[in-house]
Write an enzyme that holds these catalytic residues in place. Sequence first.
Site, short mmCIF file in Angstrom:
data_model
loop_
_atom_site.label_atom_id
_atom_site.label_comp_id
_atom_site.label_asym_id
_atom_site.label_seq_id
_atom_site.Cartn_x
_atom_site.Cartn_y
_atom_site.Cartn_z
N SER A 15 36.14 43.82 36.60
CA SER A 15 37.12 43.83 37.35
C SER A 15 36.85 44.73 38.75
O SER A 15 36.17 44.45 39.53
CB SER A 15 38.54 44.24 36.70
OG SER A 15 39.65 43.96 37.76
N ASP A 65 39.69 41.02 43.99
CA ASP A 65 39.02 42.36 43.34
C ASP A 65 37.58 41.39 42.70
O ASP A 65 37.36 40.41 42.89
CB ASP A 65 39.66 42.93 42.11
CG ASP A 65 40.11 41.92 41.06
OD1 ASP A 65 40.09 40.69 41.36
OD2 ASP A 65 40.33 42.59 39.99
N ASP A 120 36.56 40.52 39.79
CA ASP A 120 36.64 39.42 38.94
C ASP A 120 37.87 38.33 39.45
O ASP A 120 37.91 37.23 38.85
CB ASP A 120 36.80 39.64 37.53
CG ASP A 120 38.06 40.43 37.29
OD1 ASP A 120 38.77 40.65 38.10
OD2 ASP A 120 38.47 40.03 35.93
N ASP A 126 40.75 38.20 39.68
CA ASP A 126 42.08 37.87 38.74
C ASP A 126 43.19 38.67 39.47
O ASP A 126 44.45 38.38 39.21
CB ASP A 126 42.09 38.27 37.59
CG ASP A 126 41.87 39.92 37.17
OD1 ASP A 126 41.58 40.48 38.11
OD2 ASP A 126 41.74 40.26 35.82
#
Length: 449
Positions: free
Chosen positions: A101, A241, A243, A245
């Site tokens: 992340s 960010d 990833d 999400d």
Amino acid sequence: MGRLFGTDGVRGVANEELTPTLAMQLGQAGACVLTKEKEHKPTIMVGCDTRISGDMLANALMAGACSVGANCVYVGVLPTPAIAYLTRKYKVDAGVVISASHNPVEFNGIKFFDGDGYKLPDSLEDEIEELIRSGMEGVKFPTGTSVGKIKYRTDAREEYINHSINSVKVDLRGLKIVVDCAEGASYYTSIEALKELGAEVAAIHNNPDGTNINANCGSTHMEELQARVVYEKAHVGLAFDGDADRLLAVDETGSIVDGDQIMAIVGNHMKEQGRLKQNMIVATVMSNLGFFLMGEKNGIRIEQTKVGDRYVLERMKEVGANLGGEQSGHIIFLDENTTGDGLLSALHLLQVMAETGKPLSELAGLMEVLPQALVNAAVPNHKKENYMDYPEIAEAIEALNRRFAGEGRVLIRPSGTEPMVRVMIEGKDKKEIDGEAKKLAVLIQDIML
């Protein structure tokens, strides 16, 4: 050995804590637990973010899954919410994302989705852990034609883009948007989606090389995006960010608009249109006090959970809500996806701007953000849950609770993903709460190191 799974999968420094061996074991155990009641040969979809260790860990995990007879579909670099959506769409048995992340490049992580695209409950994670600890006791390892195989797909990102732009009907012509992709998984999907909807896009940090993910960019480092929005005279800035999400935004004046404010803006718009189920938003204890006051003023019920978008999701499903999320920018639109989705969050926010014709700074004024100090105390990972076991720390926290009673609040919690204890204080005087938060963080760090 402590619990492997944190609030967002298994995390650690790649090749040191999160080794290829552990990834292989997670592939084996995860495939067994998540597909144990299936009579057919199971299939697991696997994707990753852009960090250099992704291929190493993805291939180790897929080798583990294949070794217990599962097939894998490898879709390469994709946002976490894309894997959740595609797992559900293609009716595979489980999905896995290799990502840490917002963390620096040396970290990586492994998180699982079930066949419906939902993150796993604690009980299933515990089953996976127990199987690993037992040395895969009772598991049969097939041979010959019964071992699993890997299929590689390169078209999946277009499917996710199409799903996103079909989910939120919005015409972005006339909007100038600066997008910070954090050198991460959104480097292609977010830019292409916004361009397809007619926006004028200025992209920054969208040239990932495996080593630069989240490096002074993205939703954890907003300064460059803030300056660029003002310089470009853009209507809005969007920060993802690693990833993708989560989403944070920047208004046309260069001010940050956080997850609480985004939920307030979009939630009120949905309520006005009769689309906010239960007239409710699910948030965490970390949401700003101003967010809860906004809910009271506008007739929106705010449900609270502990920190972690998985817990937000669990509560959303329990109460029938379709909007929930975190101040950090994990926002779940449950009608359209099963996890935090940065691109969907961006499109919903842009939809409000387009339909109201109001600048983001005006929309953000719906909620007053009360002063909040958040300071991290770096502590050994295996000690972070036990900070209250130290009398001096417990006494300092109790003293702060007495001091801010009625005029703010104090929230101390271990990070679910990093070796840190997070100190958060809200109050009327920004200088005072900053000083007290720093003082307590230093105390925790000094005592626990």
